[in-house]
Design a protein around this motif. Sequence first.
Motif, mmCIF file in Angstrom:
data_model
loop_
_atom_site.group_PDB
_atom_site.id
_atom_site.type_symbol
_atom_site.label_atom_id
_atom_site.label_comp_id
_atom_site.label_asym_id
_atom_site.label_seq_id
_atom_site.Cartn_x
_atom_site.Cartn_y
_atom_site.Cartn_z
ATOM 1 N N LYS A 58 6.925 6.643 -2.181
ATOM 2 C CA LYS A 58 7.565 7.266 -3.346
ATOM 3 C C LYS A 58 9.070 7.422 -3.126
ATOM 4 O O LYS A 58 9.881 7.190 -4.033
ATOM 5 C CB LYS A 58 6.934 8.639 -3.627
ATOM 6 N N SER A 71 5.640 -0.930 -2.682
ATOM 7 C CA SER A 71 4.325 -1.368 -3.170
ATOM 8 C C SER A 71 3.401 -1.755 -2.011
ATOM 9 O O SER A 71 2.198 -1.500 -2.056
ATOM 10 C CB SER A 71 4.478 -2.538 -4.141
ATOM 11 N N ALA A 110 4.232 -0.154 -9.778
ATOM 12 C CA ALA A 110 5.580 -0.280 -9.215
ATOM 13 C C ALA A 110 6.087 -1.716 -9.346
ATOM 14 O O ALA A 110 7.253 -1.951 -9.706
ATOM 15 C CB ALA A 110 5.575 0.152 -7.750
ATOM 16 N N THR A 120 -1.055 2.330 -7.988
ATOM 17 C CA THR A 120 0.357 2.726 -7.979
ATOM 18 C C THR A 120 1.232 1.551 -7.568
ATOM 19 O O THR A 120 2.336 1.371 -8.091
ATOM 20 C CB THR A 120 0.575 3.916 -7.015
ATOM 21 N N THR A 140 -3.661 3.188 -2.366
ATOM 22 C CA THR A 140 -3.349 3.521 -3.764
ATOM 23 C C THR A 140 -2.789 2.270 -4.443
ATOM 24 O O THR A 140 -1.615 2.211 -4.817
ATOM 25 C CB THR A 140 -2.348 4.686 -3.848
ATOM 26 N N TYR A 191 2.081 1.419 -0.652
ATOM 27 C CA TYR A 191 1.051 1.992 -1.521
ATOM 28 C C TYR A 191 -0.299 1.343 -1.239
ATOM 29 O O TYR A 191 -1.328 2.017 -1.171
ATOM 30 C CB TYR A 191 1.409 1.783 -2.994
#
Length: 310
Positions: free
Chosen positions: A76, A102, A117, A113, A110, A105
């Motif tokens: 993030k 990415s 992205a 997400t 995840t 993630y």
Amino acid sequence: MAAQKINEAHEHIAKAEKCLKTSMTKWKPDYDGAASEMAKAAVAFKNAKQFDQAKDAYLKEAEYHTENKALFHAAKAIEAAGMMLKDMKRLPEAVELIEKASVMYVENGTSGTAGMALDRAGKLIEPMDLEKAVDLYQKAASVFENEDRLRQAAELLGKASRLLVRLRRLDEAAVSLQKEKNMYKEIENYPTCFKKTIAQVLVHLHRGDFVAADKCVRESYSLPGFSGSEDCVAMETLLAGYDEQDEDQVYRVCNSPLLKYMDNDYAKLAISLKVPGGGGKKKKSPSAPQGGAGGAPPAEEEDEYEGGLC
């Protein structure tokens, strides 16, 4: 106001550095506390419009989260750093950071997400680098496909397909469209499959592959509701006109609302489609005999002469 925010940011940086210090009673650095302070510093720099310093603060935050094995929060922060580069109009660097985020993630489990992205990164870079945008949309689609989220995967492939058409990479566009269509079929979105069939036909005809275009329509007969539909009739009419070199028939289909109001990239394929051996323009039947008598171009004289004999 800006000076106040900058001072505030430096205070948070000092607190972050303090969190990292060890002592006889504190054996390990407090990476969680340091990351929290760097996040606050980044926001303060951002509010002061000091985007470069905000970017550095976000990257430091990511570093501390990584040390703390908090991969999601690290990703993030890296993505936030990318957004600072976007605000500085440094888009290729921004996209590079978002791609890095990415990957993290996905490692964190995840993937959804990560896909979102990559989609955002594609939108950022699309105005200046279509090739890179295609790559990002395809990666995002692959991430969603691996998660069995076929609707999102198909939508992202759709973005890639349109850009491939714009880039005139028609062989790849044909493959991408087939994959899209298969996904929509799997989730039983048949009306969208019909539209993908039209796009396929246009792409294949521009590739000069009538057989492939015809095959796409024939395969679509197995889709519930396709046979006899407006889309089906239009494609049968288009292929018949194309095969018979009937410019008027091809013109009517390609300039019909059904094709003219498709996504812009496909609409352009429709209106620019040329019949083999012809100019792709509508013939005006009433004036055709006059044109023959008035010295039409040699390439069309023979066709119009034959028409007169018939």
